[in-house]
Design an enzyme around this catalytic site. Sequence first.
Site, PDB file in Angstrom:
ATOM      1  N   TRP A 189      39.126  33.735  48.242  1.00 50.72           N
ATOM      2  CA  TRP A 189      37.912  32.968  48.539  1.00 50.72           C
ATOM      3  C   TRP A 189      38.256  31.939  49.618  1.00 50.72           C
ATOM      4  O   TRP A 189      39.254  31.217  49.491  1.00 50.72           O
ATOM      5  CB  TRP A 189      37.456  32.274  47.248  1.00 50.72           C
ATOM      6  N   ASP A 195      41.497  31.292  38.437  1.00 44.70           N
ATOM      7  CA  ASP A 195      40.120  30.996  38.838  1.00 44.70           C
ATOM      8  C   ASP A 195      39.207  31.946  38.065  1.00 44.70           C
ATOM      9  O   ASP A 195      39.285  33.163  38.222  1.00 44.70           O
ATOM     10  CB  ASP A 195      39.963  31.193  40.358  1.00 44.70           C
ATOM     11  N   LYS A 203      27.482  31.152  38.089  1.00 46.71           N
ATOM     12  CA  LYS A 203      26.992  32.527  38.135  1.00 46.71           C
ATOM     13  C   LYS A 203      26.513  32.989  36.761  1.00 46.71           C
ATOM     14  O   LYS A 203      25.387  33.457  36.617  1.00 46.71           O
ATOM     15  CB  LYS A 203      28.085  33.488  38.636  1.00 46.71           C
TER      16      LYS A 203
HETATM   17  C1  LMR Z   1      30.843  32.536  47.054  1.00 49.12           C
HETATM   18  O1  LMR Z   1      32.008  32.900  47.180  1.00 49.12           O
HETATM   19  O2  LMR Z   1      29.921  32.958  47.778  1.00 49.12           O
HETATM   20  C2  LMR Z   1      30.487  31.576  45.963  1.00 49.12           C
HETATM   21  O3  LMR Z   1      31.609  31.290  45.213  1.00 49.12           O
HETATM   22  C3  LMR Z   1      29.755  30.375  46.443  1.00 49.12           C
HETATM   23  C4  LMR Z   1      30.622  29.426  47.191  1.00 49.12           C
HETATM   24  O4  LMR Z   1      30.623  28.244  46.836  1.00 49.12           O
HETATM   25  O5  LMR Z   1      31.288  29.827  48.152  1.00 49.12           O
END
Ligand code: LMR
Length: 392
Positions: free
Chosen positions: A124, A205, A240
């Site tokens: 991420w 996570d 979510k």
């Molecule tokens: C995402 O990856 O789209 C979500 O976790 C929202 C975010 O805060 O990035």
Amino acid sequence: MWKEIEAAPADAILGLTEAFKKDTRFAKVNLGVGVYKDDEGNTPILDSVKAAEKRIIEIQNTKSYMPIAGEAAYGEEVQKMIFGSLCDRAETIHTPGGTGALRVAADLLAKFGSKTIWVSNPTWANHNNIFQAAGLTIKTYPYYDAKTKDLDADGFFAALEKIPADDCVLLHACCHNPSGVDLSTDQWKQVAQIAQKNGWFALVDFAYQGFGISLDADRIGVDELLKSGIDFFVASSFSKNFGLYRERTGALTAVAATPADAETAMSHMKATARVLYSNPPAHGGMIVTTILKDAELSKLWKSELDGMREHIAQARAALAEGLTARGVPMDCSFMTRQKGMFSFSGLTKDQVNFLKEEKAIYIVGSGRINVAGLTHGNLGFVCDAIAEAMKK
Ligand code: LMR
């Protein structure tokens, strides 16, 4: 002060939503940020959440400060959710979202850990920002194999074996973001074994519990780490699975060697939270606690969660089918194997740009598609556009 300062780049994910909102084209589709949409394209408030909110409004009698760690009842419910039952060598604090949990953990790793964190390649985008802000050194381990569109198991385990004692390894409990590629139970067992042997620390996570296979099946990784006896953190998000995105509802759980060690961890989680945000926002946590402590509301929430997961699974199948029917030069079966909201499509940066510029379809630069944003209304248009981009 700002004259000589270069503007910060737009956020890789939320920045796309800003651009999307400004886009005046009629047939635009936002498949960037991970937000669930129903078939009408709305992100509704769950019925269980609405019912809990009604109760809260009726009985709430103060807006005084929350405890730094949040209410004890919330921590207990979080533990039951992530471990299946309370854990006596774990302590939990209520944080502003999963991001707040990650930042508290990162600050503690910077203060007491080896200051090095290993993240999957890819991960991420915001993980890097958070860990960098806390002053951690970020290193990557192989995870996703773009050729097989699956786990690069050899590279992954070989890298884990070499991670030294006291370094921290970030793991995604389920619904790996962005790849959607999850570890099997056996693979988790192997990870836990290496963690224990090498003496490294883990940060899990856990942002999508219930979006993978089920609430319980998605806990296998946490279970294996717990059984191994290592110390680790779990960062939970209820954005979510409860649809509480804007309520910023999360938790950080520290699992330590003994209950006394967990209390020490708790004291430092509180000291860190106090500096970062003082104490957590109450509303989302109250909703989660109200639902989880009530059998009827829990049942309703679980059925709504199952409904969201099934809807995403259908969207995955429809996307794979739609692209295959349009003759894209790719075997799309991986889309139905991946778990969670995202499909790591393999689209290149140029193709992603084409979709944005020419078709008003917004996808994260890495090629990550938020499958949960597909609807009956936009599916055909999206498939046509992606097929055109792929054939270019
Ligand atoms: C995402 O990856 O789209 C979500 O976790 C929202 C975010 O805060 O990035």
